[in-house]
Design a protein around this motif. Sequence first.
Motif, PDB file in Angstrom:
ATOM      1  N   HIS A  26       1.010  -0.990   0.450  1.00 29.82           N
ATOM      2  CA  HIS A  26       0.217  -0.119   0.130  1.00 29.82           C
ATOM      3  C   HIS A  26       0.573   0.987  -0.008  1.00 29.82           C
ATOM      4  CE1 HIS A  26      -3.157  -2.078   1.793  1.00 29.82           C
ATOM      5  NE2 HIS A  26      -2.682  -2.933   2.446  1.00 29.82           N
ATOM      6  N   TYR A  27       0.524   2.244  -0.217  1.00 30.10           N
ATOM      7  CA  TYR A  27       0.742   3.550   0.247  1.00 30.10           C
ATOM      8  C   TYR A  27      -0.048   4.039   0.939  1.00 30.10           C
ATOM      9  CZ  TYR A  27      -2.361   6.314  -3.077  1.00 30.10           C
ATOM     10  OH  TYR A  27      -2.882   7.072  -3.805  1.00 30.10           O
ATOM     11  N   GLU A  34       2.744  -0.744   4.273  1.00 27.71           N
ATOM     12  CA  GLU A  34       2.082   0.560   4.649  1.00 27.71           C
ATOM     13  C   GLU A  34       3.439   1.522   4.324  1.00 27.71           C
ATOM     14  OE1 GLU A  34      -0.426   2.091   3.708  1.00 27.71           O
ATOM     15  OE2 GLU A  34      -2.278   1.256   4.629  1.00 27.71           O
ATOM     16  N   HIS A  72      -2.162  -3.322  -3.454  1.00 28.35           N
ATOM     17  CA  HIS A  72      -3.910  -3.029  -3.095  1.00 28.35           C
ATOM     18  C   HIS A  72      -5.296  -2.591  -4.061  1.00 28.35           C
ATOM     19  CE1 HIS A  72      -6.854  -1.129   0.229  1.00 28.35           C
ATOM     20  NE2 HIS A  72      -7.064  -2.032  -0.189  1.00 28.35           N
ATOM     21  N   ASP A  80      -3.562   2.511  -4.963  1.00 26.30           N
ATOM     22  CA  ASP A  80      -1.725   2.562  -4.454  1.00 26.30           C
ATOM     23  C   ASP A  80      -1.808   0.678  -4.289  1.00 26.30           C
ATOM     24  OD1 ASP A  80      -4.243   1.790  -2.212  1.00 26.30           O
ATOM     25  OD2 ASP A  80      -2.641   1.180  -0.727  1.00 26.30           O
TER      26      ASP A  80
HETATM   27 ZN   LIG Z   1      -4.558   0.275   0.852  1.00 23.71          ZN
END
Ligand SMILES: [Zn+2]
Length: 228
Positions: free
Chosen positions: A24-25, A89, A131, A141
């Motif tokens: 993810h970001y 993340e 994601h 993301d």
């Molecule tokens: Zn995400």
Amino acid sequence: MIKQPSPNFDDRKGCDAPSLVVLHYTGMKDGASAIARLCDAAAKVSSHYVVEEDGRVFQLVDEAKRAWHAGKSFWRGIVDVNSHSIGIEIVNPGHEFGYRAFPEKQMQAVLTLCEGIKARYALPATAFIGHSDVAPLRKEDPGELFNWKMLAAHGIGVWPEFKAQDDEPLTFVASEKLLTTIGYDCGIDEDGLHAALRAFQRRFVQHKVTGQLDSESAKTLRAISRIS
Ligand SMILES: [Zn+2]
């Protein structure tokens, strides 16, 4: 590795070990606000790891536990993606707050972290996804600036290797079968198929994220579905 425990986790359901890793970001102004949110019991979100732009890695949730990062998702028949995955993340403001390149130091830290996870659970390269791959209608993301090609060169995620037969024409309707083979949920209508195609392009045809089937996307779809 900096321990920063989050209260937001529960037990994995229906599986003991992760078979997927979802990247993810953070999509927030900075890393500190993202970590604060991922550790806030009221927010009910978390990830196993957060990777800062300077390469620092924070661990929020034990890998044995189920972190809350994927939301309503689907990949290759799996609907409870959180139970089956490790969530990472990666700090970046994202499309909403000024999407920018992921620094080299950060990418190296992501690579090292993913290599460790890959070895611990004997995962194939295909286990590493974004994601937006598991939620094409909702998520963008880690996005089209994320260097999947570099990671794939180290066995983290896949990257196309073309063969002559990949140039055969492909219709929009027929692209659904290939996207499904790879793992995407193409939804129930044309919007769903365009969204899955857009998510695919965000990973593999990053300069042309249109949701439309062009010849380069068609060729790339054939190449990736062959190794999926
Ligand atoms: Zn995400």
